[in-house]
Write an enzyme that holds these catalytic residues in place. Structure first.
Site, PDB file in Angstrom:
ATOM      1  N   TYR A 101      32.836   0.297  11.568  1.00 25.58           N
ATOM      2  CA  TYR A 101      33.553   1.208  10.666  1.00 25.58           C
ATOM      3  C   TYR A 101      32.924   1.117   9.278  1.00 25.58           C
ATOM      4  O   TYR A 101      32.737   0.008   8.753  1.00 25.58           O
ATOM      5  CB  TYR A 101      35.038   0.813  10.568  1.00 25.58           C
ATOM      6  CG  TYR A 101      35.769   1.595   9.497  1.00 25.58           C
ATOM      7  CD1 TYR A 101      36.377   2.803   9.787  1.00 25.58           C
ATOM      8  CD2 TYR A 101      35.796   1.137   8.171  1.00 25.58           C
ATOM      9  CE1 TYR A 101      36.996   3.546   8.798  1.00 25.58           C
ATOM     10  CE2 TYR A 101      36.414   1.884   7.176  1.00 25.58           C
ATOM     11  CZ  TYR A 101      37.013   3.080   7.500  1.00 25.58           C
ATOM     12  OH  TYR A 101      37.627   3.818   6.512  1.00 25.58           O
ATOM     13  N   GLU A 189      34.024   8.802   5.522  1.00 32.92           N
ATOM     14  CA  GLU A 189      34.235   7.767   6.529  1.00 32.92           C
ATOM     15  C   GLU A 189      33.353   8.041   7.750  1.00 32.92           C
ATOM     16  O   GLU A 189      33.183   9.192   8.139  1.00 32.92           O
ATOM     17  CB  GLU A 189      35.712   7.839   6.925  1.00 32.92           C
ATOM     18  CG  GLU A 189      36.255   6.647   7.646  1.00 32.92           C
ATOM     19  CD  GLU A 189      37.745   6.854   7.954  1.00 32.92           C
ATOM     20  OE1 GLU A 189      38.584   6.317   7.226  1.00 32.92           O
ATOM     21  OE2 GLU A 189      38.043   7.569   8.917  1.00 32.92           O
TER      22      GLU A 189
END
Ligand code: GDP
Ligand code: MN
Length: 377
Positions: A101, A189
């Site tokens: 992530y 993101e």
């Protein structure tokens, strides 16, 4: 303003990030044709402004064009977290060795961009933050200097042990920072950022939120707004020049001025109620704006009572009164309307309302208390 994955991927690609090229389809047949074009296999991905698509069945691997067609048929029209899927993205299938992530957002607490990265990729980062906060590495970026090379490498090696992967990751993070700054984003993101079996780092998901207050400086980004993908009430409100945010309560609020709107919502909570929305009809209000405001509020089935709180300065109370009368003539409004108004042209407003059988409060406390009681009844 949220972007779709396929749009965010283009911003990433423009910055040089390793993002496999994808194509968008709106019908199952188109999905099959694109998959055939791509060599016969693809990942079919729902394009909605929401994460968790994988879990909801909105991300499917297809080994043949026929499979892609079947997946697209299932995914198009599906609802994910209340949003209907109108488009699917087809991307090449990757051989994933590991998922990470990476994200960057504006952190108000540190008053700067903040990177958050984690080895726990491919899952909900909110869940990681709640259950295992130590699994997230954070780095505050000083916007005067940007992300410095040694900082990027430190984050890269927090995610990957192999130096080659850490180096590739560091480059991706620098590019992600460029995307973030250049587009006035509040969030960028990648989840997951992957390492492939062949040792390449790639971004295979993309999420970008643009700060709406940055759009005037970047008019080209406005074209990325997808009106089909946002709640109808917000589109309607923007077109009518109203600031509107939908909330979960049952007291519909219609107020002039953002500060008074916030104070009104506070008072609703104080007396034990729950606002259904934030709505600021703005400084000078034509009857048309009030009509639009009432249409938006009454479209929410949760609304049990409608509360007007108008402090007439530049806003004229008689304009608001005319709007209320006009709206109730145009549509059969089921919820009771409680009105407080005071200030400019108050006497005219009271006359206009009285002629239609409405009365108006003077005190904000009184009207809010009455509205909360009606909503609870
Ligand atoms: P999200 O669930 O909305 O975040 O959608 P993602 O784009 O992140 O996809 C969900 C998951 O699908 C990813 O975490 C991957 O595990 C998997 N996935 C996506 N693309 C591929 C691919 O090309 N190959 C493989 N094997 N899995 C993929
Ligand atoms: Mn994802």
């Amino acid at each position: 303003m949220n972007l779709h994955e396929f749009q965010a991927r283009e911003l990433f690609r423009d910055a040089g990030m390793p993002v496999p090229r994808g194509r968008v389809a709106t019908t199952p047949a188109e999905a099959a044709a694109i998959t055939a074009d791509m060599g016969g296999a693809a990942v079919v991905k729902a394009q909605v402004h929401s994460g968790g698509r994988g879990k909801a069945g909105g991300v499917k691997l297809a080994g043949t064009p026929e499979e892609a067609e079947a997946h697209a048929r299932a995914i198009l029209g599906m609802t994910i977290r209340g949003l209907t899927v109108h488009k699917v993205l087809l991307v090449p299938v990757e051989n994933i060795a590991s998922e990470r992530y990476v994200g960057i957002l504006v952190d108000r607490a540190v008053q700067a961009p903040l990177f958050m990265v984690s080895r726990e990729g491919g899952v909900d980062i909110e869940e990681v933050a709640a259950t295992d906060p130590a699994a997230i590495t954070r780095l505050r970026v000083d916007p005067r200097f940007g992300l410095l090379p040694h900082q990027a490498y430190r984050l890269g090696s927090a995610l990957f042990d192999a130096p080659s992967l850490a180096r590739q990751c560091a480059t991706v993070l620098s590019q992600l920072y460029q995307v973030f700054m250049k587009n006035g984003a509040s969030l960028c993101e990648v989840n997951p950022l992957i390492a492939t079996e062949a040792g390449e780092v790639k971004a295979i998901d993309a999420k970008v939120t643009i700060d709406a207050n940055e759009l005037f400086r970047r008019p080209a980004l406005e074209s990325l707004r997808d009106l089909d993908a946002e709640p109808a009430a917000e589109t309607h409100a923007r077109a009518a020049g109203l600031s509107f945010v939908k909330l979960d309560g049952n007291v519909g609020c219609c107020v002039n001025g953002a500060g008074l709107a916030m104070a009104t919502m506070d008072l609703v909570k104080y007396y034990g109620g729950d606002p259904a929305n934030f709505l600021d009809i703005g400084g000078s209000s034509s009857p048309d704006k009030v009509v639009a405001a009432l249409e938006i509020i009454t479209a929410d089935p949760n609304v049990q009572v409608i509360l007007f709180n108008i402090f007439g300065g530049i806003t004229r109370c008689d304009d608001v009164a005319r709007g209320i009368v006009e709206a109730t003539k145009r549509a059969d409004i089921r919820a009771p309307i409680l009105i407080r108004l005071t200030g400019t042209n108050e006497a005219e407003a009271r006359d206009i309302l009285a002629a239609e059988g409405f009365s108006a409060f003077t005190s904000m406390d009184d009207v809010v208390r009455a509205a909360v009681e009606r909503a609870a009844a």
